[in-house]
Enzyme design. Sequence first.
Site, mmCIF file in Angstrom:
data_model
loop_
_atom_site.group_PDB
_atom_site.id
_atom_site.type_symbol
_atom_site.label_atom_id
_atom_site.label_comp_id
_atom_site.label_asym_id
_atom_site.label_seq_id
_atom_site.Cartn_x
_atom_site.Cartn_y
_atom_site.Cartn_z
ATOM 1 N N LYS A 50 51.899 46.970 66.737
ATOM 2 C CA LYS A 50 52.002 45.771 67.579
ATOM 3 C C LYS A 50 50.748 44.904 67.484
ATOM 4 C CE LYS A 50 52.494 47.791 71.575
ATOM 5 N NZ LYS A 50 52.344 49.202 71.203
ATOM 6 N N ARG A 84 55.207 47.054 79.979
ATOM 7 C CA ARG A 84 55.327 48.454 79.577
ATOM 8 C C ARG A 84 56.279 49.223 80.482
ATOM 9 N NH1 ARG A 84 50.341 48.808 76.280
ATOM 10 N NH2 ARG A 84 50.226 50.859 75.330
ATOM 11 N N ARG A 89 43.518 55.664 62.218
ATOM 12 C CA ARG A 89 43.203 54.342 62.781
ATOM 13 C C ARG A 89 41.724 54.251 63.154
ATOM 14 N NH1 ARG A 89 46.491 51.253 67.444
ATOM 15 N NH2 ARG A 89 46.347 53.201 68.591
ATOM 16 N N ARG A 92 39.452 55.160 68.338
ATOM 17 C CA ARG A 92 39.717 54.919 69.757
ATOM 18 C C ARG A 92 39.760 56.248 70.492
ATOM 19 N NH1 ARG A 92 44.566 50.622 70.551
ATOM 20 N NH2 ARG A 92 45.075 52.140 72.154
ATOM 21 N N ARG A 142 50.590 59.655 75.420
ATOM 22 C CA ARG A 142 50.962 58.230 75.422
ATOM 23 C C ARG A 142 52.397 58.042 74.937
ATOM 24 N NH1 ARG A 142 46.832 55.724 71.676
ATOM 25 N NH2 ARG A 142 47.565 53.691 72.329
#
Length: 221
Positions: A13, A86, A125, A158, A169
């Site tokens: 996203k 969300r 990531r 992160r 998550r």
Amino acid sequence: MRILLLGAPGSGKGTQAKALAGMYGLLHVAPGDVFRQEVKAKTDLGRLVQGIMARGELVSDDITVRIIENKLDSQEAGFVLDGFPRNVAQAEALDRMLGKNGTGLSVVFHLAVSVEEVLKRAKSRRVCSGCGRPYNLSSEPPEVAGTCDCCGGKLVSREDDKEDTVKDRLAVYRKATEPLVQYYRDKGLLEEIDGSRPVAEVTADLAGLLEQKGIVRRCNR
Ligand code: AMP
């Protein structure tokens, strides 16, 4: 043009929102980025949300909705929403916000990716600690290892990309956010996108759909 990107953590996203914002001059609105900036600046809000984010939970609706209201207030060029809403309560709050100006969303893109792909992406990531630009060490690596191509900032993982947190998550996503796929399908706004393909291919697909739907016009000059 009012675009919403929906998808699991790691579905791309943020990357696609940045690309669309750059291509069409849209405001990129991402509460996750706002919260990370607040944590970095050690503000009261940052201290409040730090633990919530580290556990992969959602920040309360009233705080999040207020942030989005401030961001969308007085913007005219259009926006791309990344990470909001969300849950259904946030989606209804967004409907009310846009309804006040007599507008609504132009389109909702659902970036679909498998759980295996999400876990793989989280592992590789990295984000720039300076400007926040995302990288993927296997598919979108920086030119110089550990350094941002744009601002020279240091690339970091992160905190919430640790495997256990990603799993938490994903569970939150499935319970709270996934019902929004049907919510927007019922409104006739949803476009399903295969988000597991290379970044440029997904971006081209999104741009093509925006054209096809008459949301942007192709310029042949
Ligand atoms: P993201 O960068 O979108 O993955 O968001 C990182 C974290 O920020 C999430 O795991 C949540 O803790 C928080 N967050 C981001 N967007 C929202 C939202 N719309 N509602 C509640 N919490 C959010």
